[in-house]
Design an enzyme around this catalytic site. Structure first.
Site, PDB file in Angstrom:
ATOM      1  N   LYS A  62      26.699  -4.140  -2.151  1.00  0.00           N
ATOM      2  CA  LYS A  62      28.166  -4.065  -2.319  1.00  0.00           C
ATOM      3  C   LYS A  62      28.804  -3.311  -1.155  1.00  0.00           C
ATOM      4  O   LYS A  62      30.003  -3.037  -1.182  1.00  0.00           O
ATOM      5  CB  LYS A  62      28.500  -3.328  -3.622  1.00  0.00           C
ATOM      6  CG  LYS A  62      27.899  -3.953  -4.860  1.00  0.00           C
ATOM      7  CD  LYS A  62      28.175  -3.042  -6.072  1.00  0.00           C
ATOM      8  CE  LYS A  62      27.203  -3.322  -7.200  1.00  0.00           C
ATOM      9  NZ  LYS A  62      27.198  -2.231  -8.182  1.00  0.00           N
ATOM     10  N   ARG A  98       0.797  -1.225   0.000  1.00  0.00           N
ATOM     11  CA  ARG A  98       0.000   0.000   0.000  1.00  0.00           C
ATOM     12  C   ARG A  98       0.832   1.279   0.000  1.00  0.00           C
ATOM     13  O   ARG A  98       0.563   2.199  -0.762  1.00  0.00           O
ATOM     14  CB  ARG A  98      -0.906   0.069   1.244  1.00  0.00           C
ATOM     15  CG  ARG A  98      -2.216  -0.619   1.125  1.00  0.00           C
ATOM     16  CD  ARG A  98      -2.569  -1.185   2.465  1.00  0.00           C
ATOM     17  NE  ARG A  98      -1.584  -2.195   2.795  1.00  0.00           N
ATOM     18  CZ  ARG A  98      -1.659  -3.457   2.365  1.00  0.00           C
ATOM     19  NH1 ARG A  98      -2.682  -3.832   1.671  1.00  0.00           N
ATOM     20  NH2 ARG A  98      -0.712  -4.338   2.626  1.00  0.00           N
ATOM     21  N   THR A  99       1.803   1.329   0.907  1.00  0.00           N
ATOM     22  CA  THR A  99       2.504   2.606   1.083  1.00  0.00           C
ATOM     23  C   THR A  99       3.233   2.977  -0.199  1.00  0.00           C
ATOM     24  O   THR A  99       3.113   4.097  -0.704  1.00  0.00           O
ATOM     25  CB  THR A  99       3.484   2.501   2.272  1.00  0.00           C
ATOM     26  OG1 THR A  99       2.766   2.009   3.396  1.00  0.00           O
ATOM     27  CG2 THR A  99       4.083   3.854   2.595  1.00  0.00           C
ATOM     28  N   HIS A 109       5.198   5.804  11.433  1.00  0.00           N
ATOM     29  CA  HIS A 109       4.691   5.664  10.063  1.00  0.00           C
ATOM     30  C   HIS A 109       3.776   6.874   9.827  1.00  0.00           C
ATOM     31  O   HIS A 109       2.554   6.747   9.755  1.00  0.00           O
ATOM     32  CB  HIS A 109       3.924   4.349   9.966  1.00  0.00           C
ATOM     33  CG  HIS A 109       3.648   3.864   8.573  1.00  0.00           C
ATOM     34  ND1 HIS A 109       3.872   4.644   7.444  1.00  0.00           N
ATOM     35  CD2 HIS A 109       3.168   2.680   8.123  1.00  0.00           C
ATOM     36  CE1 HIS A 109       3.523   3.933   6.378  1.00  0.00           C
ATOM     37  NE2 HIS A 109       3.093   2.746   6.757  1.00  0.00           N
ATOM     38  N   ARG A 157      11.236   3.784   3.191  1.00  0.00           N
ATOM     39  CA  ARG A 157      10.930   2.833   4.265  1.00  0.00           C
ATOM     40  C   ARG A 157      12.217   2.097   4.592  1.00  0.00           C
ATOM     41  O   ARG A 157      12.919   1.625   3.697  1.00  0.00           O
ATOM     42  CB  ARG A 157       9.854   1.838   3.830  1.00  0.00           C
ATOM     43  CG  ARG A 157       9.663   0.718   4.852  1.00  0.00           C
ATOM     44  CD  ARG A 157       8.454  -0.123   4.582  1.00  0.00           C
ATOM     45  NE  ARG A 157       7.230   0.615   4.875  1.00  0.00           N
ATOM     46  CZ  ARG A 157       6.012   0.066   4.829  1.00  0.00           C
ATOM     47  NH1 ARG A 157       5.870  -1.209   4.507  1.00  0.00           N
ATOM     48  NH2 ARG A 157       4.951   0.790   5.096  1.00  0.00           N
TER      49      ARG A 157
HETATM   50  N1   CP Z   1      -0.121   0.001   5.804  1.00  0.00           N
HETATM   51  C1   CP Z   1       1.069  -0.315   5.280  1.00  0.00           C
HETATM   52  O1   CP Z   1       2.120   0.234   5.656  1.00  0.00           O
HETATM   53  O2   CP Z   1       0.997  -1.292   4.324  1.00  0.00           O
HETATM   54  P1   CP Z   1       2.231  -1.773   3.447  1.00  0.00           P
HETATM   55  O3   CP Z   1       3.211  -2.441   4.393  1.00  0.00           O
HETATM   56  O4   CP Z   1       1.660  -2.710   2.440  1.00  0.00           O
HETATM   57  O5   CP Z   1       2.873  -0.574   2.832  1.00  0.00           O
END
Ligand code: CP
Length: 315
Positions: free
Chosen positions: A80, A51-52, A129, A101
């Protein structure tokens, strides 16, 4: 100059949150424009995501930006031995916004201190998040008509769940009452309970999860037990199936109850809940596009007024 990055929810004021809600609302009404024509958004995902990443990329494409990046660090020169610092220095030369991320807590803050290119934290370990929180707040506002004085029940993995940690911090402006429902092994960490005390946030802890407890909720925020965060897999096996929300547990629910989940789910929400009027997690995920359109514009210095007066809207 103030760093425009979004690395933590902790620094956002009530006014700023409501401002981002208004911007997201404008994008919900008119999601397709060319306001980012010529800009490049880099998405660096050192951990898996559906999703993110896809909603950030959809947001960028819908606004006319180009997207570069990776979904798997194994295909990058980090294999590397290239450091995160060097990767950020390179990518900041190639892009206008970095969405990252990373499995290390504090990685996004570190990246934001290395470069003038805005960094958006798309999840750093079990820490924060913030873009998920903006879309969660938008969804709560959309379903409840307000962010103030709500009863919010957080269920499941409250120890490692970065989405619930960020949500607590954001809600400090809105006088919520939180109910923390988890087994002892996955209880809300003391630092977040202390945060609640310091910010006059009411909270109650439960281990039971049943229809009577659910009957007081405006928002029931389910979370997955995150296998990838456990060092002891025996402990994961002990707690992984501890809470499963089933349709019959909603018999005493308030009419305005909405069930949210950052997703992915494993088995903590039974499939029969999907067809109830309370289920809202797929709409919540869709709101990720509008919230992330707003976040990208905001870190690039594009104002709500510019968004409202945008002449690049595609009808
Ligand atoms: N909600 C969320 O962070 O989903 P993903 O891990 O799929 O990005």
């Amino acid at each position: 100059m103030e760093n425009p990055s979004l690395v933590s929810i902790a620094h956002l004021s009530r006014e700023k949150i409501l401002y981002l809600m208004e911007m997201a609302r404008d994008f919900e009404l008119r999601p397709n424009r060319k306001i980012l024509d010529g800009r490049i958004v880099a998405t660096l995902f050192f951990e898996p995501s559906t999703r993110t990443r896809l909603s950030f990329e959809t947001a960028a494409h819908r606004l006319g930006a180009s997207v570069i990046g990776f979904t798997d660090p194994k295909v990058t020169s980090s294999t590397k031995g290239e450091t995160l610092k060097d990767t950020i220095m390179m990518v900041s030369n190639y892009s206008d916004v970095i969405v990252m991320r990373h499995y290390l807590e504090g990685a996004a803050l570190y990246a934001s201190e290395l470069t003038n290119t805005p960094v958006v934290n798309a999840g750093d370990g079990a820490h924060q998040h913030p873009s998920q929180t903006i879309l969660d707040l938008y969804t709560i506002l959309q379903t409840q008509g307000t962010l103030d004085n709500l009863n919010i029940y957080l269920v499941g993995d409250l120890k490692y769940g970065r989405t619930v940690h960020s949500l607590i911090m954001a809600m400090r402006h809105f006088h919520p009452t939180f109910h923390f429902i988890s087994p002892k092994e996955l209880a809300m960490p003391e630092e977040y309970k202390q945060y609640c005390r310091e910010h006059d946030i009411n909270f109650v802890e439960h281990e039971d999860f049943n229809e009577e407890i659910i009957s007081g909720a405006d928002i029931l925020y389910m979370t997955r037990v995150q296998r990838e965060r456990f060092s002891d897999l025996m402990e994961y096996e002990r707690v992984k199936d501890i809470y499963v929300l089933r349709k019959e547990m909603l018999s005493m629910a308030k009419d305005n109850l909405r069930i949210l989940h950052p997703l992915p789910r494993v088995n903590e929400i039974a499939q029969d809940v999907d067809d109830t009027p309370y289920a809202y997690y797929f709409e919540q995920a869709q709101n990720g596009i509008y919230a992330r359109e707003a976040i990208i514009c905001d870190v690039l210095g594009i104002t709500l007024e510019e968004v409202r007066n945008d002449s690049t809207i595609i009808q």
